[in-house]
Design an enzyme around this catalytic site. Structure first.
Site, mmCIF file in Angstrom:
data_model
loop_
_atom_site.group_PDB
_atom_site.id
_atom_site.type_symbol
_atom_site.label_atom_id
_atom_site.label_comp_id
_atom_site.label_asym_id
_atom_site.label_seq_id
_atom_site.Cartn_x
_atom_site.Cartn_y
_atom_site.Cartn_z
ATOM 1 N N ASP A 262 126.762 116.978 53.169
ATOM 2 C CA ASP A 262 126.021 115.724 53.254
ATOM 3 C C ASP A 262 127.055 114.593 53.227
ATOM 4 O O ASP A 262 128.173 114.757 52.718
ATOM 5 C CB ASP A 262 125.001 115.591 52.113
ATOM 6 C CG ASP A 262 123.904 114.588 52.463
ATOM 7 O OD1 ASP A 262 124.094 113.803 53.421
ATOM 8 O OD2 ASP A 262 122.861 114.563 51.785
HETATM 9 C C1 BGC Z 1 121.363 111.941 53.643
HETATM 10 C C2 BGC Z 1 121.220 112.970 54.739
HETATM 11 C C3 BGC Z 1 121.513 112.333 56.068
HETATM 12 C C4 BGC Z 1 122.919 111.735 56.033
HETATM 13 C C5 BGC Z 1 123.344 111.083 57.320
HETATM 14 C C6 BGC Z 1 122.689 111.217 53.713
HETATM 15 O O1 BGC Z 1 122.684 110.153 52.842
HETATM 16 O O2 BGC Z 1 121.224 112.560 52.383
HETATM 17 O O3 BGC Z 1 119.942 113.511 54.713
HETATM 18 O O4 BGC Z 1 121.392 113.283 57.081
HETATM 19 O O5 BGC Z 1 122.961 110.758 55.018
HETATM 20 O O6 BGC Z 1 122.592 109.957 57.583
#
Ligand code: BGC
Length: 752
Positions: A262
């Site tokens: 993530d």
């Molecule tokens: C989120 C993810 C997301 C990623 C990219 C993160 O903060 O937890 O779910 O895909 O950002 O935007």
């Protein structure tokens, strides 16, 4: 679409594999020989380039060898607008308006794996139009907390329901030639301290509840990539969790693809390299130069890097890159996908209550007062990451106005102020006229008076309450599930002025409806329901279609009744840090990454204890005999359904249950039949009952169909901690068939 069609998709995919690889995961290895040739031509530097972000939403290929970069897109309910290369700010493109699909909890309320499959296809197609290879979704974490900030993105509190939808979504996306990146693996059930919290969960609960939706999409759906979550599970960060990534994901489930941390969720070079991470998103401070340095020092080997690159290239070879001159030449949102969004929205709307048959609206209703800002607020964006720049969005008020036509007059009053949530940057000097300064601000007297006036002059009131995308959002959990900004006062006053009140809750997660319920003869859960949400809602209100959604999670009467709260497991008093907020809002915090890391290191180490075990959602309420406001699986129709005698047999492969289902009404309607299992001779501890199978059935007026539900034997097993493996407890099972978890119509007994 019929059930058999959906099964055919899996069969077709596997039969291709019959001549060669055995599973959808094994199919990913089909190009391994070619991949190894590519690897043999690559320099170490080129290989390491692939292990981290290139831009905020891409990781590098090998241009010299004709290997394209990998392009990612959020996910999970629409292809997110294009951002600038190194951040989330809008790139200001014109053709990147996408279809806003109903959010996760709305999709789950359809209880339809066929619709999840279609949804996936719609998402997959739009990703291709944008030149994206990987969708950052589906988001399938179990909704453990009613206050969870991302409840709206996630599917259900139940693993069997979540797993079926997660599989459908995955198959749909990948059939369109786009890869899923299923997230957030695993046990990411809260936003509070999500960047540092240690989710402490026992192995049985982990396996039976929290991992199920992932397992299904990976093993049966062949999900090509997985996003390890921000949090820790039992002491280790998910992005370097040996048990989760190497033992379970790659070892037991045979995962052959790649993992992508993530954003900001990678924590060390050695941890990531040794324990199962392929790509650091974003940045290269762990999986960039330090990898090369570690090889030079002899603590890592180039073969380890080769293996990671091989896993990345498997996805790259399986997903054809969209040529640059082909991508982004037409608008992302396409009519076919908009139609899928409408189909899902139609089947997601849940009729919670309908006293005196107030719905569908009678022909006598000639003037409607629509009250509440949630009737006009758009829900496509907000909530941080998972927003969509929709090509269009039909709001509830627009949907009602269009459907009402000339015959019915529709007046609107905002009723209450909207709470705009936390602000980045200084608060405006003058508050905006329709915005509240605090979430629990009292009802605004002027707006209230205006709303009451409108209600008095109308035949019927439709009150739109609930939350919004700043109250339910990524990065924080709600403090409570109360209706914000004086909504209870408003609905009470409306009801006094006019007894015909239909309340529609527009939210992603549950709200406390104890007061609202007393003042609303009819209640609908309307969700954040996508581009065509308002159209679908109007169809239900006016009776063009019968409502058929079922709650994918429990509406507790009060928050304290829900398991993690009742057990004192949440909230954890230890303050911590939200990585995302800190790392990616440096522009606001004005701290360097190093300063943030230092601050994080000094923060208390928050813990989330999962001592409620498997008693998540209705499993808790049933076992502890606590009455919720609305139970899991609840959802009324405009007709009644009769359930015939349940006949069931059990064999080595599982349980087969057959019954007839009759629509005893005078219009077409869908029912979702639900089969729960209660253990009669249990020596192992079990929740009072557990959902094991379900089926959405469409019935014409007066029609009867024979329905067969099957429970595969695998779904009846439990995780035996002593044996460290799946085990079957033999004994009698009571099968409970019904229309909701608290509306059981037929029972039968079998032995396994
Ligand atoms: C989120 C993810 C997301 C990623 C990219 C993160 O903060 O937890 O779910 O895909 O950002 O935007």
């Amino acid at each position: 679409m019929s059930k058999s069609f959906y099964s055919l998709v899996i069969l077709a995919a596997l039969s291709v594999a019959c001549t060669g690889p055995k599973t959808l995961q094994d199919r990913l290895t089909a190009n391994d020989r070619q991949i190894d040739e590519v690897i043999s031509k690559m320099t170490l530097e080129e290989k390491v380039e692939m292990l981290h972000s290139k831009t905020n939403m891409s990781s590098a290929g090998v241009p010299r060898l004709g290997i394209a970069d990998i392009h990612y897109a959020d996910g999970p309910f629409g292809i997110r607008e294009e951002g600038v290369p190194n951040g989330f700010q809008s790139a200001g493109w014109k053709l990147d308006s996408a279809t806003y699909f109903p959010t996760g909890s709305a999709l789950a309320a359809t209880w339809s794996k066929d619709l999840a499959y279609l949804y996936g296809k719609g998402m997959g197609k739009e990703a291709r139009l944008r030149g994206k290879d990987v969708i950052l979704g589906p988001a399938v974490n179990i909704q453990r907390l009613p206050v969870g900030g991302r409840t709206y993105e996630y599917l259900s509190e139940d693993p069997i329901l979540s797993a079926a939808l997660s599989l459908g979504y995955t198959l749909g996306v990948q059939e369109e030639g786009t890869a899923v990146c299923i997230k957030h693996f695993a046990v990411n059930n809260q936003e509070t301290n999500r960047g540092s919290v240690d989710a402490q969960v026992d192995e049985r609960t982990l396996r039976e509840i929290y991992l199920k939706p992932f397992e299904k999409a990976i093993v049966e759906g062949g999900a090509m990539s997985v996003m390890p979550a921000y949090n820790k599970v039992n002491g280790e960060y998910c992005s370097e969790n040996e048990h989760l990534l190497n033992e379970i994901l790659r070892g037991e489930w045979g995962f052959k693809g790649m993992t992508v941390s993530d954003w900001g969720g990678t924590h060390s070079t050695m941890g990531a390299m040794l324990h199962g991470l392929n790509v650091q998103m974003t940045g290269s401070n762990y999986l960039g130069q330090p990898v090369i340095d570690s090889i030079a020092k002899g603590v890592l080997t180039e073969e380890m890097v080769d293996e990671k690159v091989r896993q990345i290239l498997r996805l790259r070879f399986a997903i054809e890159a969209v040529p640059e001159d082909v991508a982004n030449t037409v608008m992302t949102s396409q009519p076919q996908s908009q139609d899928i969004a409408l189909q899902v929205a139609r089947k997601s709307i849940v009729l919670l209550k309908n006293e005196g048959g107030l719905l569908p609206l009678s022909k006598e209703v000639k003037k409607i007062a629509v009250i509440g800002q949630n009737a006009v607020l758009r829900t496509q964006s907000g909530g941080m990451g998972a927003g969509v720049k929709a090509l269009y969005e039909v709001t509830p008020l627009e949907g009602i106005r269009r459907r009402a036509g000339k015959d019915v007059e529709v007046v609107y009053a905002p009723g209450y102020k909207n709470f705009p949530g936390r602000r980045w940057g200084p608060a405006p000097k003058e508050p905006k006229p329709l915005e509240a300064a605090a979430i629990d601000e009292e009802a605004d007297p002027k707006l209230l008076a205006e709303a009451v006036e409108a209600a008095r002059g109308a035949d019927l009131v439709i009150f739109f309450g609930g939350t919004n995308k700043s109250i339910e959002t990524e990065g924080s959990d709600r403090k409570d599930i109360n209706l914000p900004t004086g909504q209870e006062t408003v609905v009470q006053a409306l009801h006094e002025a006019n007894p015909n009140v239909v309340s529609v809750i527009i939210s992603g997660g549950p709200c406390d409806l104890r007061v609202l319920e007393k003042h609303s003869p009819a209640i609908i859960q309307g969700w954040w329901n996508g581009t065509e949400g308002g159209t679908a809602l109007a169809e239900v209100l006016f009776g063009d279609i019968a409502p058929s959604g079922k709650l994918p999670f429990t509406f507790p009467a009060k928050l304290e009744d829900s398991p993690a709260f009742a057990m004192g497991n949440f909230p954890d008093p230890n303050a911590g840090g939200d990585l995302f907020t800190l790392m990616y809002r440096q522009d606001r915090t004005r701290m360097s990454r190093e300063q943030i890391a230092e601050m994080m290191a000094k923060m208390p180490k928050p813990v989330s204890k999962y001592t409620e075990g498997a008693l998540v959602g209705y499993r808790w309420f049933d076992t502890k005999d606590i009455r919720p406001m609305y139970a899991f699986g609840h959802g009324l129709s405009y007709v009644e359904f009769d359930y015939g005698i349940l006949k069931a047999t059990a064999g080595k492969k599982g349980v087969k249950a057959t019954f007839t289902l009759t629509n005893s009404g005078t219009r077409e309607a869908d029912e979702v039949a639900q089969l729960y299992v209660h253990r009669l001779d249990a020596t192992v501890e079990w929740p009072s009952k557990e959902l094991k199978a379900f089926q959405r059935v469409t019935l014409a007026a007066g029609e009867t169909k024979t329905v067969t539900l099957e429970i595969p034997i695998e779904d009846l097993r439990f995780w035996n901690v002593e044996k460290n493996g799946w085990d079957l407890e033999h004994g009698r099972l009571e099968l409970l068939l019904g229309s909701a978890s608290d509306d059981i119509r037929q029972k039968a007994e079998v032995s396994i």
